[in-house]
Design a protein around this motif. Structure first.
Motif, PDB file in Angstrom:
ATOM      1  N   ALA A 267       0.818  -1.223   0.000  1.00 20.43           N
ATOM      2  CA  ALA A 267       0.000   0.000   0.000  1.00 20.43           C
ATOM      3  C   ALA A 267       0.853   1.275   0.000  1.00 20.43           C
ATOM      4  O   ALA A 267       0.415   2.310  -0.493  1.00 20.43           O
ATOM      5  CB  ALA A 267      -0.920   0.000   1.217  1.00 20.43           C
ATOM      6  N   VAL A 268       2.068   1.203   0.589  1.00 24.03           N
ATOM      7  CA  VAL A 268       2.968   2.368   0.721  1.00 24.03           C
ATOM      8  C   VAL A 268       2.245   3.527   1.443  1.00 24.03           C
ATOM      9  O   VAL A 268       2.415   4.695   1.104  1.00 24.03           O
ATOM     10  CB  VAL A 268       3.527   2.823  -0.652  1.00 24.03           C
ATOM     11  CG1 VAL A 268       4.776   3.682  -0.474  1.00 24.03           C
ATOM     12  CG2 VAL A 268       3.873   1.628  -1.530  1.00 24.03           C
ATOM     13  N   GLN A 307      -2.519  -6.112   9.254  1.00 25.03           N
ATOM     14  CA  GLN A 307      -1.361  -5.210   9.402  1.00 25.03           C
ATOM     15  C   GLN A 307      -1.745  -3.974  10.206  1.00 25.03           C
ATOM     16  O   GLN A 307      -0.985  -3.495  11.034  1.00 25.03           O
ATOM     17  CB  GLN A 307      -0.827  -4.742   8.037  1.00 25.03           C
ATOM     18  CG  GLN A 307      -0.491  -5.814   7.033  1.00 25.03           C
ATOM     19  CD  GLN A 307       0.472  -6.829   7.571  1.00 25.03           C
ATOM     20  OE1 GLN A 307       1.470  -6.486   8.188  1.00 25.03           O
ATOM     21  NE2 GLN A 307       0.158  -8.087   7.368  1.00 25.03           N
TER      22      GLN A 307
HETATM   23  C1  LIG Z   1      12.990  -3.837  10.854  1.00 21.78           C
HETATM   24  C2  LIG Z   1      11.669  -3.179  10.567  1.00 21.78           C
HETATM   25  C3  LIG Z   1      11.582  -1.788  10.534  1.00 21.78           C
HETATM   26  C4  LIG Z   1      10.344  -1.174  10.307  1.00 21.78           C
HETATM   27  N1  LIG Z   1      10.277   0.190  10.302  1.00 21.78           N
HETATM   28  C5  LIG Z   1       9.079   0.805  10.140  1.00 21.78           C
HETATM   29  C6  LIG Z   1       8.969   2.214  10.164  1.00 21.78           C
HETATM   30  O1  LIG Z   1       9.943   2.934  10.326  1.00 21.78           O
HETATM   31  N2  LIG Z   1       7.742   2.769   9.995  1.00 21.78           N
HETATM   32  C7  LIG Z   1       6.641   2.017   9.788  1.00 21.78           C
HETATM   33  O2  LIG Z   1       5.532   2.569   9.650  1.00 21.78           O
HETATM   34  N3  LIG Z   1       6.703   0.675   9.759  1.00 21.78           N
HETATM   35  C8  LIG Z   1       7.892   0.038   9.913  1.00 21.78           C
HETATM   36  N4  LIG Z   1       7.961  -1.329   9.858  1.00 21.78           N
HETATM   37  C9  LIG Z   1       6.731  -2.100   9.643  1.00 21.78           C
HETATM   38  C10 LIG Z   1       6.421  -2.382   8.151  1.00 21.78           C
HETATM   39  O3  LIG Z   1       7.532  -2.978   7.546  1.00 21.78           O
HETATM   40  C11 LIG Z   1       6.025  -1.104   7.408  1.00 21.78           C
HETATM   41  O4  LIG Z   1       4.961  -0.481   8.082  1.00 21.78           O
HETATM   42  C12 LIG Z   1       5.567  -1.384   5.993  1.00 21.78           C
HETATM   43  O5  LIG Z   1       6.575  -2.065   5.273  1.00 21.78           O
HETATM   44  C13 LIG Z   1       5.213  -0.074   5.329  1.00 21.78           C
HETATM   45  O6  LIG Z   1       4.942  -0.244   3.973  1.00 21.78           O
HETATM   46  P1  LIG Z   1       3.458  -0.269   3.401  1.00 21.78           P
HETATM   47  O7  LIG Z   1       2.720   0.939   3.826  1.00 21.78           O
HETATM   48  O8  LIG Z   1       3.593  -0.520   1.936  1.00 21.78           O
HETATM   49  O9  LIG Z   1       2.866  -1.504   4.165  1.00 21.78           O
HETATM   50  P2  LIG Z   1       1.810  -2.648   3.808  1.00 21.78           P
HETATM   51  O10 LIG Z   1       2.558  -3.918   3.686  1.00 21.78           O
HETATM   52  O11 LIG Z   1       0.984  -2.255   2.640  1.00 21.78           O
HETATM   53  O12 LIG Z   1       0.961  -2.708   5.156  1.00 21.78           O
HETATM   54  C14 LIG Z   1      -0.055  -1.764   5.483  1.00 21.78           C
HETATM   55  C15 LIG Z   1       0.235  -1.035   6.763  1.00 21.78           C
HETATM   56  O13 LIG Z   1       0.282  -1.906   7.869  1.00 21.78           O
HETATM   57  C16 LIG Z   1       1.063  -1.319   8.910  1.00 21.78           C
HETATM   58  N5  LIG Z   1       2.067  -2.289   9.375  1.00 21.78           N
HETATM   59  C17 LIG Z   1       2.355  -3.479   8.831  1.00 21.78           C
HETATM   60  N6  LIG Z   1       3.272  -4.129   9.563  1.00 21.78           N
HETATM   61  C18 LIG Z   1       3.587  -3.318  10.582  1.00 21.78           C
HETATM   62  C19 LIG Z   1       4.498  -3.415  11.673  1.00 21.78           C
HETATM   63  N7  LIG Z   1       5.274  -4.490  11.878  1.00 21.78           N
HETATM   64  N8  LIG Z   1       4.576  -2.359  12.501  1.00 21.78           N
HETATM   65  C20 LIG Z   1       3.808  -1.263  12.341  1.00 21.78           C
HETATM   66  N9  LIG Z   1       2.941  -1.121  11.326  1.00 21.78           N
HETATM   67  C21 LIG Z   1       2.827  -2.143  10.463  1.00 21.78           C
HETATM   68  C22 LIG Z   1       1.741  -0.089   8.313  1.00 21.78           C
HETATM   69  O14 LIG Z   1       1.067   1.068   8.743  1.00 21.78           O
HETATM   70  C23 LIG Z   1       1.555  -0.297   6.830  1.00 21.78           C
HETATM   71  O15 LIG Z   1       1.501   0.938   6.146  1.00 21.78           O
HETATM   72  C24 LIG Z   1       9.195  -1.966  10.084  1.00 21.78           C
HETATM   73  C25 LIG Z   1       9.301  -3.355  10.110  1.00 21.78           C
HETATM   74  C26 LIG Z   1      10.525  -3.954  10.350  1.00 21.78           C
HETATM   75  C27 LIG Z   1      10.614  -5.455  10.393  1.00 21.78           C
END
Ligand SMILES: Cc1cc2nc3c(=O)[nH]c(=O)nc-3n(C[C@H](O)[C@H](O)[C@H](O)COP(=O)(O)OP(=O)(O)OC[C@H]3O[C@@H](n4cnc5c(N)ncnc54)[C@H](O)[C@@H]3O)c2cc1C
Ligand code: SF4
Length: 507
Positions: A267-268, A307
């Motif tokens: 989703a970013v 998530q």
């Molecule tokens: C080592 C490590 C560092 C991370 N650092 C961050 C960071 O700095 N900021 C951050 O927001 N997330 C972080 N995450 C969690 C997660 O990797 C990211 O939220 C996610 O990759 C963001 O991309 P997306 O919006 O495309 O997520 P998608 O895969 O599309 O997921 C949707 C949403 O779910 C939430 N989410 C999913 N997994 C987690 C999680 N483990 N913790 C908190 N929220 C989650 C996020 O808000 C994310 O935008 C980290 C995970 C790891 C393992």
């Protein structure tokens, strides 16, 4: 009439402020809004340039939107937050200052301790944080709370994907359908069926911010290529595009990693939700609607909702339960400095090189590069947990202490000894080769353990198992590799140790 100043912080850009203030009897007539940009904060660490651009531009756009709604806005640039507040107080003389409790430990310390010390006569009101649902008590009493239990409670509490008290479709969790490796055609380089994420070219406000960020000498990461939405309207459009075009494939390919496709079907939205431009509930509702109307399968929608109301809220609750000691934990006694390639991408290891390049270019990789490439390597190599934590905090656009520290110290490198997760996410090249296309472009061979061409992840993995055999052997979830190691010929174990050491010495 008595005047209140409402000081809104950069990660609190919610469109609900007017509603929250109305609940307190505040409106345009008896309140004004303060924003402060602190020069010291902008240089506090090597922030990614896209992070600085995003946060500053989103805050300036938000201030403009409040002005357009008739609020009096004082937008200040000051050497520090405290000096910005003092200058505002001297000029406007409000009767009190209202803030929302910050999401991070340092922010809360600043509000609840430093401000009170520096300005003992200030009438300061701290309202509860409205950006999250979960509290530490929602984790129960176990030292290692289970995400699955927490998540099911959150499903019951919110009602998302529930049918008459039961989980929609009859199952709470569709993870078993969400682990597909990259498609064969992506391995051959065809990625045309992966929808691109929408780009929002910088407008005049953002271009001005970019020019200012170019002058911040401490910043890291690319200056060019910034294309994230910075307003609520654009954030909503960005998210609608995800629901329409990527959500259907989000679940199955959640763990897949494809060269040159850092966002894949993700989703970013993390930068947007983390500053309040998007809200958890509207995203969960839209995803559920997509399933109920037949636009997206249940495994994708359940995975996405997990998530947001599972992992994200779980991590926030753990942060507040475990801070401040969480940040200093180092259960595996790892002491190595962070290798330079985390900053300059100069490594022959294709998975790490491409992941770091993606971070440099846009301050983003999806979850699996963060966990299974960047953290996994740091854990296997014995990097000091606080050093890799600092790197994640600096290098990603969506990074804030409440989310980085539990994810890195806990999930990423197991320095918490098993609070966030029950076992270390340690993996050899086998996992990366199965779930990514990186190994195809790598100088190393993922199927070799020893020799010049052997993938370093392999020797590092066995060396890690060997170093921590006692702890890992005692945990039923991690005892298998310890048994496998014990069955290897002593000469092979010695050779793996030596190979790992040679590699570590070369870093
Ligand atoms: C080592 C490590 C560092 C991370 N650092 C961050 C960071 O700095 N900021 C951050 O927001 N997330 C972080 N995450 C969690 C997660 O990797 C990211 O939220 C996610 O990759 C963001 O991309 P997306 O919006 O495309 O997520 P998608 O895969 O599309 O997921 C949707 C949403 O779910 C939430 N989410 C999913 N997994 C987690 C999680 N483990 N913790 C908190 N929220 C989650 C996020 O808000 C994310 O935008 C980290 C995970 C790891 C393992
Ligand atoms: S061979 Fe090893 S270093 Fe190279 S991409 Fe694969 S896992 Fe990474």
């Amino acid at each position: 009439m008595s005047q209140t100043t409402v000081w809104i912080f950069a990660d609190q850009l919610s469109h609900r402020w007017a509603e929250w203030l109305r609940e307190r009897g505040l409106g345009q007539a008896n309140a004004q809004v303060l924003f402060v940009e602190s020069a010291r904060q902008l240089r506090a660490r090597p922030w990614h340039r896209h992070k600085l651009i995003f946060v500053l531009s989103a805050m300036r756009h938000f201030a403009e939107a409040m002005r357009a709604q008739g609020w009096r806005v004082d937008y200040r640039r000051a050497p520090t937050f405290l000096e910005g507040l003092k200058a505002h107080l001297a000029e406007h003389r409000p009767h009190r200052v209202l803030v929302m409790r910050p999401s991070t430990w340092q922010g809360a310390q600043f509000v609840e301790s430093r401000l009170k010390q520096a300005l003992p006569d200030l009438a300061l009101e701290v309202m509860p944080n409205r950006m999250f649902l979960a509290k530490p008590q929602d984790l129960g009493t176990a030292r290692s709370p289970l995400l699955e239990t927490f998540y099911r409670n959150m499903r019951r509490r919110t009602g998302y994907l529930m049918d008459g008290g039961q989980p929609a479709g009859g199952k709470w969790n569709y993870d078993d359908q969400n682990r597909l490796p990259p498609r064969k055609e992506w391995r051959r380089g065809a990625t045309l069926d992966i929808p691109p994420i929408p780009a929002f070219p910088p407008n005049a406000i953002t271009r001005q911010v970019i020019a200012e960020v170019a002058q911040i000498e401490t910043a890291w990461g690319a200056l060019e290529g910034f294309a994230l939405p910075v307003t609520r309207e654009d954030a909503l459009r960005f998210f609608e595009d995800f629901v329409a075009n990527r959500l259907p494939n989000f679940g199955p390919y959640e763990d897949a990693m494809v060269s040159g496709q850092p966002t894949l079907f993700h989703a970013v939205v993390s930068p947007l939700i983390n500053v309040g431009l998007l809200e958890r509930d509207e995203m969960c509702q839209a995803a559920e609607r997509a399933w109920r109307e037949g636009h997206a399968p249940l495994n994708s929608v359940e995975g996405f909702i997990r998530q947001l109301i599972g992992w994200r809220e779980f991590i926030y609750a753990i942060y507040w339960r475990e801070m401040p000691r969480l940040r200093e934990m180092n259960t595996l006694n790892a002491q190595r400095p962070l290798p330079a390639f985390y900053w300059n991408a100069q490594t022959d290891m294709a998975c790490l090189r491409e992941s770091v390049r993606s971070v440099w270019e846009r301050g983003y990789t999806h979850h699996i590069q963060r966990l299974m490439v960047l953290s996994n390597f740091a854990m296997l190599a014995g990097v000091l947990p606080q050093a890799i934590n600092e790197w994640f905090l600096s290098a990603y656009v969506d990074a804030y202490d409440w989310v980085v520290t539990p994810n890195v110290i806990g999930m990423g490198v197991f320095a918490d000894g098993g609070i966030v997760g029950t076992k270390p996410y340690a993996a050899s090249a086998n996992y990366i080769n199965k779930m990514s296309t990186y190994c195809q472009h790598c100088r190393y061979r993922p199927d070799q353990r020893l020799g010049e061409d052997a993938c370093p992840f392999n020797a590092l993995y066995w060396d890690f198992i060997d170093r921590h055999a006692e702890r890992l052997g005692a945990n039923p979830r991690t005892s298998m590799p310890v048994k496998a190691l014990r069955q290897m010929p002593a000469a092979e174990v010695a050779a793996l140790r030596a190979q790992a050491q040679r590699f570590l010495d070369s870093l």
